[in-house]
Design a protein around this motif. Structure first.
Motif, PDB file in Angstrom:
ATOM      1  N   LEU A  82      37.683  43.448  37.654  1.00 14.66           N
ATOM      2  CA  LEU A  82      38.852  43.008  37.843  1.00 14.66           C
ATOM      3  C   LEU A  82      39.000  41.203  37.909  1.00 14.66           C
ATOM      4  CD1 LEU A  82      41.785  43.468  38.067  1.00 14.66           C
ATOM      5  CD2 LEU A  82      41.705  43.968  40.525  1.00 14.66           C
ATOM      6  N   LEU A  83      37.781  40.847  38.952  1.00 15.96           N
ATOM      7  CA  LEU A  83      37.762  39.453  39.254  1.00 15.96           C
ATOM      8  C   LEU A  83      37.109  38.508  38.234  1.00 15.96           C
ATOM      9  CD1 LEU A  83      36.716  39.879  43.023  1.00 15.96           C
ATOM     10  CD2 LEU A  83      38.882  39.329  42.073  1.00 15.96           C
ATOM     11  N   THR A  84      36.710  39.111  37.100  1.00 15.54           N
ATOM     12  CA  THR A  84      36.236  38.493  35.995  1.00 15.54           C
ATOM     13  C   THR A  84      37.350  37.844  35.277  1.00 15.54           C
ATOM     14  OG1 THR A  84      36.284  40.313  34.717  1.00 15.54           O
ATOM     15  CG2 THR A  84      34.088  39.731  35.547  1.00 15.54           C
ATOM     16  N   ASN A  85      38.528  38.330  35.644  1.00 21.07           N
ATOM     17  CA  ASN A  85      39.629  37.638  34.672  1.00 21.07           C
ATOM     18  C   ASN A  85      40.304  36.649  35.917  1.00 21.07           C
ATOM     19  OD1 ASN A  85      42.285  37.076  33.867  1.00 21.07           O
ATOM     20  ND2 ASN A  85      42.610  38.964  33.379  1.00 21.07           N
ATOM     21  N   PRO A  86      40.202  35.392  35.464  1.00 23.79           N
ATOM     22  CA  PRO A  86      40.592  34.273  36.402  1.00 23.79           C
ATOM     23  C   PRO A  86      42.040  34.388  36.794  1.00 23.79           C
ATOM     24  CG  PRO A  86      39.947  33.333  34.273  1.00 23.79           C
ATOM     25  CD  PRO A  86      39.584  34.767  34.297  1.00 23.79           C
ATOM     26  N   ASN A  87      43.017  34.774  35.551  1.00 24.69           N
ATOM     27  CA  ASN A  87      44.352  34.816  36.087  1.00 24.69           C
ATOM     28  C   ASN A  87      44.819  35.824  37.108  1.00 24.69           C
ATOM     29  OD1 ASN A  87      44.965  32.826  34.135  1.00 24.69           O
ATOM     30  ND2 ASN A  87      45.218  34.125  32.258  1.00 24.69           N
ATOM     31  N   ALA A  88      44.110  37.148  36.833  1.00 25.56           N
ATOM     32  CA  ALA A  88      44.141  38.063  37.819  1.00 25.56           C
ATOM     33  C   ALA A  88      43.883  37.614  39.228  1.00 25.56           C
ATOM     34  CB  ALA A  88      43.365  39.262  37.455  1.00 25.56           C
ATOM     35  N   GLU A  89      42.688  37.050  39.440  1.00 27.55           N
ATOM     36  CA  GLU A  89      42.421  36.429  40.694  1.00 27.55           C
ATOM     37  C   GLU A  89      42.958  35.353  41.351  1.00 27.55           C
ATOM     38  OE1 GLU A  89      38.305  34.513  43.053  1.00 27.55           O
ATOM     39  OE2 GLU A  89      38.468  34.609  40.542  1.00 27.55           O
ATOM     40  N   ARG A  90      43.657  34.552  40.372  1.00 25.20           N
ATOM     41  CA  ARG A  90      44.717  33.551  40.793  1.00 25.20           C
ATOM     42  C   ARG A  90      45.848  34.317  41.527  1.00 25.20           C
ATOM     43  NH1 ARG A  90      48.714  31.756  38.330  1.00 25.20           N
ATOM     44  NH2 ARG A  90      48.050  32.761  36.387  1.00 25.20           N
ATOM     45  N   VAL A  91      46.581  35.355  40.676  1.00 25.64           N
ATOM     46  CA  VAL A  91      47.626  36.017  41.038  1.00 25.64           C
ATOM     47  C   VAL A  91      47.472  36.704  42.393  1.00 25.64           C
ATOM     48  CG1 VAL A  91      49.255  37.959  40.317  1.00 25.64           C
ATOM     49  CG2 VAL A  91      48.714  36.292  38.738  1.00 25.64           C
ATOM     50  N   MET A  92      46.220  37.477  42.606  1.00 22.16           N
ATOM     51  CA  MET A  92      45.978  38.088  43.787  1.00 22.16           C
ATOM     52  C   MET A  92      45.937  37.199  45.011  1.00 22.16           C
ATOM     53  SD  MET A  92      43.304  40.655  41.810  1.00 22.16           S
ATOM     54  CE  MET A  92      42.446  41.217  43.012  1.00 22.16           C
ATOM     55  N   ASP A  93      45.360  36.173  44.515  1.00 20.48           N
ATOM     56  CA  ASP A  93      45.183  35.158  45.798  1.00 20.48           C
ATOM     57  C   ASP A  93      46.503  34.658  46.486  1.00 20.48           C
ATOM     58  OD1 ASP A  93      42.353  35.545  46.183  1.00 20.48           O
ATOM     59  OD2 ASP A  93      41.955  33.675  44.894  1.00 20.48           O
TER      60      ASP A  93
END
Length: 215
Positions: A82-93
């Motif tokens: 999941l965290l390999t997707n930079p957009n997903a990590e940005r949204v989650m943070d």
């Protein structure tokens, strides 16, 4: 071939499940062997409080293979993917940061679980510091879902075979994508044909609890 060479396949553990009490047994391996080994019979005491000397003793194997299995998928593999997707990590943070910036503005109507009072007061690993006050860390909240379904589909008669799923949904993701299959974590499928009792369900959750307990 590339997946095999770089060992990129997701990690799974296949447990042998007792057909009688649902106790699960992790595979054992001899040195240098990839063949899993399991006990022949169940050594669980399902009613230890009422009958401390009663062992289940049900057969686990048929022709050296488990009669019933439960395959657990690694939560750490899922989260890493999941965290390999930079957009997903940005949204989650951003979900944590936005909640921190609006703590003093309690909404009159709650439209998402992240707006509920619980996360407004839940402490994180640092004493007297909110969980959502992440600093430079990633702080992710998940909902645990355990649900059963009729494996043979809907019928006018009572379902005879029931299977279950154990899954997690990341609440840091927006509601419109958090429950999509590609974003959810499937821990495993609880085998049928009958639903386990509440205390028996715990046997299927041990691996997930161990993965989440990183202290």
């Amino acid at each position: 071939m590339a997946l095999d060479k770089f060992n990129l396949d997701g990690q799974t553990i296949q447990y042998a499940v007792c057909p009688a009490c649902h106790y699960t047994y992790k595979p054992l391996f001899k040195c240098g062997s990839k063949m899993p080994r399991y006990p022949d019979t169940c050594m669980n005491y399902p009613s230890a409080n009422l009958h401390p000397n009663f062992m289940c003793d049900a057969s686990l194997l048929r022709d050296s293979e488990p009669i019933k299995t439960f395959t657990y998928h690694s939560f750490h593999n899922y989260l890493a993917g999941l965290l390999t997707n930079p957009n997903a990590e940005r949204v989650m943070d951003a979900a944590c940061d936005n909640l921190m910036s609006t703590l003093s503005q309690s909404p009159l109507v709650t439209s998402d679980v992240l707006e509920a009072e619980y996360l407004h007061s839940f402490e994180g690993p640092i004493p007297n510091c909110l969980f959502i006050d992440r600093g430079t860390e990633g702080r992710y909240t998940f909902s645990l879902n355990v649900d059963f379904f009729a494996a043979e589909g809907k019928s006018i008669y009572n379902a005879t075979i029931s299977c279950g799923i154990i899954s997690l949904a990341c609440l840091n993701l927006p509601p419109n994508i958090r429950y999509k299959p590609e974003h959810m974590f499937l821990a495993g499928v609880i085998p049928g044909p009958k639903e386990p009792l509440l205390d028996q369900l715990n046997h299927y959750l041990y691996s997930l609890v161990d993965d989440l307990d990183v202290s």
